[in-house]
Design a protein around this motif. Structure first.
Motif, PDB file in Angstrom:
ATOM      1  N   LEU A 180       0.867  -1.187   0.000  1.00  0.00           N
ATOM      2  CA  LEU A 180       0.000   0.000   0.000  1.00  0.00           C
ATOM      3  C   LEU A 180       0.900   1.232   0.000  1.00  0.00           C
ATOM      4  CD1 LEU A 180      -2.845   1.275   0.278  1.00  0.00           C
ATOM      5  CD2 LEU A 180      -2.497   1.280   2.719  1.00  0.00           C
ATOM      6  N   GLU A 181       1.036   1.873  -1.143  1.00  0.00           N
ATOM      7  CA  GLU A 181       1.884   3.074  -1.149  1.00  0.00           C
ATOM      8  C   GLU A 181       1.565   4.026  -2.290  1.00  0.00           C
ATOM      9  OE1 GLU A 181       6.098   3.164  -1.775  1.00  0.00           O
ATOM     10  OE2 GLU A 181       6.041   1.676  -3.366  1.00  0.00           O
ATOM     11  N   ILE A 182       1.900   5.294  -2.057  1.00  0.00           N
ATOM     12  CA  ILE A 182       1.830   6.315  -3.102  1.00  0.00           C
ATOM     13  C   ILE A 182       3.234   6.889  -3.213  1.00  0.00           C
ATOM     14  CG2 ILE A 182       0.949   8.589  -3.717  1.00  0.00           C
ATOM     15  CD1 ILE A 182      -1.616   7.909  -2.170  1.00  0.00           C
ATOM     16  N   LYS A 183       3.800   6.780  -4.386  1.00  0.00           N
ATOM     17  CA  LYS A 183       5.176   7.235  -4.556  1.00  0.00           C
ATOM     18  C   LYS A 183       5.202   8.361  -5.590  1.00  0.00           C
ATOM     19  CE  LYS A 183       9.615   5.186  -5.603  1.00  0.00           C
ATOM     20  NZ  LYS A 183      10.036   4.157  -6.564  1.00  0.00           N
ATOM     21  N   ILE A 184       5.812   9.482  -5.234  1.00  0.00           N
ATOM     22  CA  ILE A 184       5.873  10.615  -6.165  1.00  0.00           C
ATOM     23  C   ILE A 184       7.193  10.549  -6.926  1.00  0.00           C
ATOM     24  CG2 ILE A 184       5.791  13.134  -6.356  1.00  0.00           C
ATOM     25  CD1 ILE A 184       4.331  13.086  -3.598  1.00  0.00           C
ATOM     26  N   ASN A 185       7.124  10.150  -8.197  1.00  0.00           N
ATOM     27  CA  ASN A 185       8.344  10.063  -9.003  1.00  0.00           C
ATOM     28  C   ASN A 185       8.751  11.419  -9.554  1.00  0.00           C
ATOM     29  OD1 ASN A 185       8.305   7.297  -8.609  1.00  0.00           O
ATOM     30  ND2 ASN A 185       7.108   6.924 -10.459  1.00  0.00           N
ATOM     31  N   ARG A 186       7.734  12.180  -9.978  1.00  0.00           N
ATOM     32  CA  ARG A 186       7.995  13.523 -10.504  1.00  0.00           C
ATOM     33  C   ARG A 186       6.896  14.438 -10.039  1.00  0.00           C
ATOM     34  NH1 ARG A 186       8.628  11.958 -16.873  1.00  0.00           N
ATOM     35  NH2 ARG A 186      10.398  10.557 -16.633  1.00  0.00           N
ATOM     36  N   ARG A 187       7.236  15.674  -9.789  1.00  0.00           N
ATOM     37  CA  ARG A 187       6.191  16.652  -9.492  1.00  0.00           C
ATOM     38  C   ARG A 187       5.775  17.352 -10.771  1.00  0.00           C
ATOM     39  NH1 ARG A 187       4.920  17.405  -4.414  1.00  0.00           N
ATOM     40  NH2 ARG A 187       6.411  16.654  -2.890  1.00  0.00           N
ATOM     41  N   GLY A 188       4.502  17.744 -10.840  1.00  0.00           N
ATOM     42  CA  GLY A 188       4.052  18.516 -11.984  1.00  0.00           C
ATOM     43  C   GLY A 188       3.087  19.586 -11.514  1.00  0.00           C
ATOM     44  N   MET A 189       3.379  20.823 -11.861  1.00  0.00           N
ATOM     45  CA  MET A 189       2.504  21.938 -11.476  1.00  0.00           C
ATOM     46  C   MET A 189       1.655  22.340 -12.681  1.00  0.00           C
ATOM     47  SD  MET A 189       3.366  22.608  -8.287  1.00  0.00           S
ATOM     48  CE  MET A 189       2.748  24.244  -7.951  1.00  0.00           C
ATOM     49  N   PRO A 190       0.462  22.939 -12.423  1.00  0.00           N
ATOM     50  CA  PRO A 190      -0.326  23.438 -13.547  1.00  0.00           C
ATOM     51  C   PRO A 190       0.399  24.646 -14.164  1.00  0.00           C
ATOM     52  CG  PRO A 190      -1.330  24.084 -11.454  1.00  0.00           C
ATOM     53  CD  PRO A 190      -0.156  23.204 -11.128  1.00  0.00           C
ATOM     54  N   PRO A 191       0.134  25.028 -15.406  1.00  0.00           N
ATOM     55  CA  PRO A 191      -0.888  24.467 -16.301  1.00  0.00           C
ATOM     56  C   PRO A 191      -0.457  23.231 -17.085  1.00  0.00           C
ATOM     57  CG  PRO A 191       0.118  26.414 -17.275  1.00  0.00           C
ATOM     58  CD  PRO A 191       0.732  26.244 -15.921  1.00  0.00           C
ATOM     59  N   LYS A 192       0.865  22.941 -17.130  1.00  0.00           N
ATOM     60  CA  LYS A 192       1.278  21.885 -18.066  1.00  0.00           C
ATOM     61  C   LYS A 192       1.473  20.516 -17.416  1.00  0.00           C
ATOM     62  CE  LYS A 192       3.518  24.949 -21.404  1.00  0.00           C
ATOM     63  NZ  LYS A 192       4.796  25.629 -21.560  1.00  0.00           N
ATOM     64  N   GLY A 193       1.613  20.488 -16.097  1.00  0.00           N
ATOM     65  CA  GLY A 193       1.758  19.184 -15.438  1.00  0.00           C
ATOM     66  C   GLY A 193       3.113  18.562 -15.676  1.00  0.00           C
ATOM     67  N   GLY A 194       3.104  17.281 -16.048  1.00  0.00           N
ATOM     68  CA  GLY A 194       4.369  16.575 -16.245  1.00  0.00           C
ATOM     69  C   GLY A 194       4.788  15.796 -15.017  1.00  0.00           C
ATOM     70  N   GLY A 195       3.892  15.681 -14.027  1.00  0.00           N
ATOM     71  CA  GLY A 195       4.208  14.894 -12.834  1.00  0.00           C
ATOM     72  C   GLY A 195       3.895  13.427 -13.050  1.00  0.00           C
ATOM     73  N   GLU A 196       4.401  12.591 -12.156  1.00  0.00           N
ATOM     74  CA  GLU A 196       4.121  11.157 -12.261  1.00  0.00           C
ATOM     75  C   GLU A 196       4.139  10.529 -10.873  1.00  0.00           C
ATOM     76  OE1 GLU A 196       6.121   8.592 -15.340  1.00  0.00           O
ATOM     77  OE2 GLU A 196       6.883   7.596 -13.537  1.00  0.00           O
ATOM     78  N   ILE A 197       3.120   9.699 -10.599  1.00  0.00           N
ATOM     79  CA  ILE A 197       3.095   9.000  -9.315  1.00  0.00           C
ATOM     80  C   ILE A 197       2.800   7.525  -9.542  1.00  0.00           C
ATOM     81  CG2 ILE A 197       2.195  11.052  -8.160  1.00  0.00           C
ATOM     82  CD1 ILE A 197      -0.328   8.832  -7.824  1.00  0.00           C
ATOM     83  N   LEU A 198       3.159   6.716  -8.555  1.00  0.00           N
ATOM     84  CA  LEU A 198       2.835   5.291  -8.577  1.00  0.00           C
ATOM     85  C   LEU A 198       1.946   4.997  -7.376  1.00  0.00           C
ATOM     86  CD1 LEU A 198       3.359   2.318  -9.579  1.00  0.00           C
ATOM     87  CD2 LEU A 198       5.217   2.265  -7.917  1.00  0.00           C
ATOM     88  N   PHE A 199       0.805   4.383  -7.622  1.00  0.00           N
ATOM     89  CA  PHE A 199      -0.103   4.001  -6.522  1.00  0.00           C
ATOM     90  C   PHE A 199      -0.282   2.496  -6.555  1.00  0.00           C
ATOM     91  CE2 PHE A 199      -4.789   3.388  -5.418  1.00  0.00           C
ATOM     92  CZ  PHE A 199      -4.543   3.245  -4.055  1.00  0.00           C
ATOM     93  N   THR A 200       0.041   1.839  -5.439  1.00  0.00           N
ATOM     94  CA  THR A 200      -0.186   0.395  -5.362  1.00  0.00           C
ATOM     95  C   THR A 200      -1.037   0.093  -4.135  1.00  0.00           C
ATOM     96  OG1 THR A 200       1.848   0.077  -4.101  1.00  0.00           O
ATOM     97  CG2 THR A 200       2.001  -0.204  -6.474  1.00  0.00           C
ATOM     98  N   CYS A 201      -1.920  -0.883  -4.269  1.00  0.00           N
ATOM     99  CA  CYS A 201      -2.835  -1.201  -3.174  1.00  0.00           C
ATOM    100  C   CYS A 201      -3.166  -2.685  -3.189  1.00  0.00           C
ATOM    101  CB  CYS A 201      -4.119  -0.383  -3.330  1.00  0.00           C
ATOM    102  SG  CYS A 201      -5.320  -0.662  -2.027  1.00  0.00           S
ATOM    103  N   PRO A 202      -3.106  -3.343  -2.009  1.00  0.00           N
ATOM    104  CA  PRO A 202      -3.471  -4.764  -1.945  1.00  0.00           C
ATOM    105  C   PRO A 202      -4.990  -4.942  -1.994  1.00  0.00           C
ATOM    106  CG  PRO A 202      -2.953  -3.959   0.238  1.00  0.00           C
ATOM    107  CD  PRO A 202      -2.728  -2.811  -0.707  1.00  0.00           C
ATOM    108  N   VAL A 203      -5.430  -6.171  -2.230  1.00  0.00           N
ATOM    109  CA  VAL A 203      -6.861  -6.468  -2.285  1.00  0.00           C
ATOM    110  C   VAL A 203      -7.348  -6.883  -0.899  1.00  0.00           C
ATOM    111  CG1 VAL A 203      -8.560  -8.027  -3.270  1.00  0.00           C
ATOM    112  CG2 VAL A 203      -6.687  -7.206  -4.677  1.00  0.00           C
ATOM    113  N   ARG A 204      -8.462  -6.281  -0.448  1.00  0.00           N
ATOM    114  CA  ARG A 204      -9.068  -6.681   0.824  1.00  0.00           C
ATOM    115  C   ARG A 204     -10.565  -6.746   0.625  1.00  0.00           C
ATOM    116  NH1 ARG A 204      -4.850  -7.653   1.910  1.00  0.00           N
ATOM    117  NH2 ARG A 204      -3.455  -7.082   3.588  1.00  0.00           N
ATOM    118  N   LYS A 205     -11.127  -7.932   0.557  1.00  0.00           N
ATOM    119  CA  LYS A 205     -12.563  -8.020   0.300  1.00  0.00           C
ATOM    120  C   LYS A 205     -13.363  -7.662   1.553  1.00  0.00           C
ATOM    121  CE  LYS A 205     -12.543  -9.484  -3.985  1.00  0.00           C
ATOM    122  NZ  LYS A 205     -12.288  -8.454  -4.963  1.00  0.00           N
ATOM    123  N   VAL A 206     -12.794  -7.967   2.731  1.00  0.00           N
ATOM    124  CA  VAL A 206     -13.534  -7.704   3.971  1.00  0.00           C
ATOM    125  C   VAL A 206     -12.811  -6.617   4.759  1.00  0.00           C
ATOM    126  CG1 VAL A 206     -14.389  -8.703   6.121  1.00  0.00           C
ATOM    127  CG2 VAL A 206     -14.315 -10.089   4.033  1.00  0.00           C
TER     128      VAL A 206
END
Length: 324
Positions: free
Chosen positions: A150-176
C-alpha cells in the motif's frame, strides 16, 4: 437468477465521480442526462472523459456510451479487475481528482492495483498527492487495508498548467474491511510537512518553512517540515511551489492542510512567506474543526464504513465538507 439491476437515472454534471464510483462498487448501470446542456460548451469536460477512461481501464467489461454532444452518458460497470496500469490524467485537474476515486475502488479489485498516473501532482483545486499520501493511506490502514504494497510514490512533481508529474499508486486487495471505532481524536503531538519547489529557486522552500514555523512553533516544539526541490526531468513542465502540512495526534488522527502557488500566467505572484503563513493557519483551522478524519477524507471514511459490516463502525467528524 435475478435479472439485470435496474438502471439508475440522474441529471446534471454534479457528483459525477461519486455516482460512477458507487455504480461501479454496487454493479448498477446508470444514465446521466443533461450534462451541462444549457452551457455554451455543453457536455463532458476533458477531465471527466479522462476519468471515465480510467474507470474503463480498472474494470473489465464495462460498457460506456456517450452521445455526440457529450451531454448524455450511459455506464454499465464491469468487474473491478485491477492489475498493472498506466493513465495520463487531464492536466486541467490534479492527479488527486483521479486518485481520490481510485482509493475507494482499489481494495475491491480482483488483482492488486499497481497504477502509474501522470499529470498535475499539486494544484489549487484538488487534494494533492502529498496530502492523500499523508492522510488517506493511514485511514485505509485503520480499515485493515495494509501491507507493504500500500503506497503512493511521487516520481515527478508537476505543477499546472502543463503538469508533467508522475506517481505510482499500489494497493493490496481486501474483500472484507475491519470495523473502526474512531471517536476520540486526542491531543496533537507533532506536525510534519513538505515544502516543495519546482523550476524556481530552492530558497522558496526554505522561506515557506521559516514562515510556517513562525506560527506553529508557538503551539508545540515537535515540528519538522521537509524541503523537496526536484530538479531536471522530475520537476515537470511548469514552475511553482507549495506546502502540505499534517498534524498527528496521540491517537493517530491525522489532519492536513495545503496550499500551492498560482499557476504560471494566472493571478498575482504569491510570496513564499505569505503561502507558508496561510498554510499554517489553514492547518490550525482544520485542528479547530476537530474530528478524527480531516475534511479531505470524510467521504472516503464514510464509504469504507458503509462497505464494512453493518452498525459496527463509528467515526467522529468535524463539520461536513460540501463534498461529503
Amino acid at each position: 437468477a435475478a435479472g439485470p439491476a435496474p438502471c439508475l437515472s440522474y441529471t446534471g454534471c454534479n457528483f459525477l465521480r461519486q455516482r460512477l464510483v458507487l455504480a461501479t462498487l454496487s454493479g448498477r448501470p446508470l444514465k446521466i442526462r443533461k450534462i451541462r446542456s444549457k452551457e455554451e460548451d455543453p457536455g463532458l469536460r476533458d477531465f471527466e472523459a479522462s476519468f471515465i477512461r480510467l474507470l474503463d481501464k480498472v474494470t473489465n467489461g464495462s460498457r460506456i456510451e456517450i452521445n455526440q454532444t457529450g451531454t448524455t452518458l450511459y455506464y454499465q460497470p464491469g468487474l473491478l479487475y485491477g492489475g498493472a496500469l498506466e493513465h495520463d490524467c487531464s492536466p486541467s485537474r490534479g492527479i488527486g481528482y483521479y486518485l481520490e476515486s481510485l482509493l475507494c475502488l482499489a481494495p475491491f479489485m480482483k488483482h492488486p492495483l499497481k497504477i502509474v498516473l501522470r499529470g498535475v501532482t499539486n494544484d489549487q483545486v484538488d487534494p494533492s498527492v502529498d496530502v492523500l499520501k499523508a492522510t488517506a493511506l493511514p485511514l485505509l490502514k485503520k480499515f485493515g487495508i495494509d501491507g507493504e504494497s500500500l503506497e503512493i510514490k511521487i516520481n515527478r512533481r508537476g505543477m499546472p498548467p502543463k503538469g508533467g508529474g508522475e506517481i505510482l499508486f499500489t494497493c493490496p486487495v481486501r474483500k472484507v474491511l475491519q470495523p473502526v471505532q474512531f471517536t476520540d481524536p486526542g491531543k496533537i503531538k507533532r506536525i510534519r510537512g513538505t515544502a516543495y519547489s519546482v523550476r524556481v529557486s530552492p530558497q522558496m522552500a526554505n522561506r515557506m518553512v521559516e514562515s510556517a514555523r513562525g506560527i506553529l512553533n508557538k503551539f508545540l516544539p515537535d515540528i519538522y517540515i521537509y524541503t523537496d526541490h526536484m530538479k531536471g526531468v522530475s520537476s515537470g513542465k511548469s514552475p511553482g511551489f507549495g506546502m502540505c502540512l499534517t498534524a498527528e495526534t496521540i491517537n493517530g488522527t491525522i489532519l492536513s492542510a495545503e496550499l500551492a502557488s498560482n499557476p504560471q500566467g494566472q493571478g498575482a505572484a504569491v510570496l513564499p512567506e505569505e503561502l507558508g503563513q496561510n498554510c499554517a493557519k489553514l492547518l490550525l483551522e482544520e485542528v479547530y474543526r476537530g474530528g478524527c478524519v480531516d475534511s479531505t477524507n470524510q467521504s472516503l471514511a464514510l464509504l469504507l464504513m458503509t462497505l464494512g459490516q453493518r452498525d459496527v463502525s463509528k467515526v467522529l467528524l468535524g463539520p461536513l465538507s460540501p463534498y461529503t
